[in-house]
Design an enzyme around this catalytic site. Structure first.
Site, short mmCIF file in Angstrom:
data_model
loop_
_atom_site.label_atom_id
_atom_site.label_comp_id
_atom_site.label_asym_id
_atom_site.label_seq_id
_atom_site.Cartn_x
_atom_site.Cartn_y
_atom_site.Cartn_z
N ASP A 202 34.64 42.54 38.47
CA ASP A 202 34.62 41.42 39.42
C ASP A 202 35.66 40.36 39.07
O ASP A 202 35.74 39.34 39.73
CB ASP A 202 33.22 40.80 39.45
CG ASP A 202 33.00 39.92 40.67
OD1 ASP A 202 33.55 40.22 41.74
OD2 ASP A 202 32.26 38.93 40.55
N SER A 226 32.22 36.82 46.69
CA SER A 226 31.96 38.25 46.86
C SER A 226 30.83 38.46 47.85
O SER A 226 29.82 37.75 47.82
CB SER A 226 31.59 38.89 45.52
OG SER A 226 32.62 38.72 44.58
N GLN A 276 35.53 46.26 47.03
CA GLN A 276 34.86 44.97 47.17
C GLN A 276 35.34 44.29 48.45
O GLN A 276 36.54 44.30 48.75
CB GLN A 276 35.16 44.06 45.98
CG GLN A 276 34.41 42.73 46.02
CD GLN A 276 34.76 41.83 44.84
OE1 GLN A 276 35.89 41.39 44.70
NE2 GLN A 276 33.78 41.57 43.98
#
Length: 287
Positions: A202, A226, A276
């Site tokens: 991430d 996110s 993502q």
């Protein structure tokens, strides 16, 4: 010796090892990453650790997560694992993360017994020797000292294949390559490496979608978060080996950006793929 002014590897590996409180229930502590919200990678790594703890005989091959609400870094997170299915080869788990009774994150994961099969992969890009590149983490620390901003250590070393570091805001194509490796040898525990990888996956991935627009992370108009995160584990990986993070953003539209990450070892073997999508909204304060 680990430079704790730059790296918090030991702290993060302890953080990811959530504690079991009851059958299929776990609790994980939170930590400060410079934002009042919980770092998304923390929820990814802790939820995977919790799910894996209920399937010790099989390794994860995929996990799919949704970020529902911002978490409070001052509070612990409770994780409850649902044993959806245990089949002859595959196991399925669902994890719900809550704070103060509110669901902030959900994740589903699939596990597989080891087996042989057909094998091919996307070819690795041209690689630069990571040992010839400067540490981005040291650069962040130096910039923090020079500007008077606080610096937060990282669990791995990052080395970018460009003149700038992974947080650069110069206009560029929507691709980026970054090497990552823990600055110390880690125990031979697959769960530790998988959960740490989930945490690190991430870092900076979504910001690849900002590059074609020349938008810096410090832009006061920017709202970024996110929304969902998927990891496919193709082959075993170790976080104390150099891993090439080859990132790209094929699309941005509707206030969202989509990014992909292919992870290779130094021999060009594809180890994992990450996808993502996140919010990348430019706010107009005049409205």
């Amino acid at each position: 010796m680990l430079d704790k002014s730059l790296y918090n590897t030991e702290e993060i590996t302890r953080l990811l090892a959530v504690q079991q409180t009851d059958t299929d229930k776990f609790i994980g502590q939170s930590h400060f990453m410079g934002s009042p919200n919980v770092f998304g990678g923390q929820a990814l790594g802790q939820s995977l650790y919790a799910a894996c703890s209920t399937v010790p005989q099989r390794r994860p091959h995929s996990m799919h997560a949704l970020f529902i609400l911002p978490g409070n870094h001052q509070l612990p997170i409770e994780y409850e694992v649902e044993r959806v299915r245990d089949g002859g080869t595959f196991s399925t788990r669902r994890v719900v993360a809550t704070q103060e009774g509110r669901r902030i994150f959900v994740m589903s994961a699939s596990f597989q017994a080891e087996e042989e099969g057909l094998s091919h992969q996307k070819a690795a890009p041209v690689m630069t020797d990571p040992e010839t590149l400067p540490s981005s983490v040291k650069l962040w620390q130096q910039r923090g000292i020079a500007s008077g901003r606080s610096f937060h250590p990282a669990p791995v070393d990052f080395r970018a294949n460009v003149a700038d570091d992974i947080f650069g805001g110069e206009r560029a194509s929507a691709v980026r390559q970054v090497w990552a490796r823990a600055p110390m040898e880690l125990p031979d525990d697959p769960l530790l490496h998988e959960s740490l990888f989930a945490y690190v996956s991430d870092y900076g991935l979504l910001w690849t979608a900002l590059q074609p627009h020349g938008i810096k992370m410090s832009d006061p108009r920017l709202q970024i978060a996110s929304l969902d995160h998927t990891i496919w584990f193709h082959r075993p990986l170790r976080m104390d080996d150099w891993l090439l993070f080859a990132m790209e953003s094929p699309n941005a539209s509707g206030g969202r950006g989509l990014c992909f990450l292919h992870v290779y070892n130094q021999y060009g073997v594809l180890l994992a793929t990450v996808a993502q999508e996140g919010l990348i909204r430019l706010r107009d304060d005049k409205k």
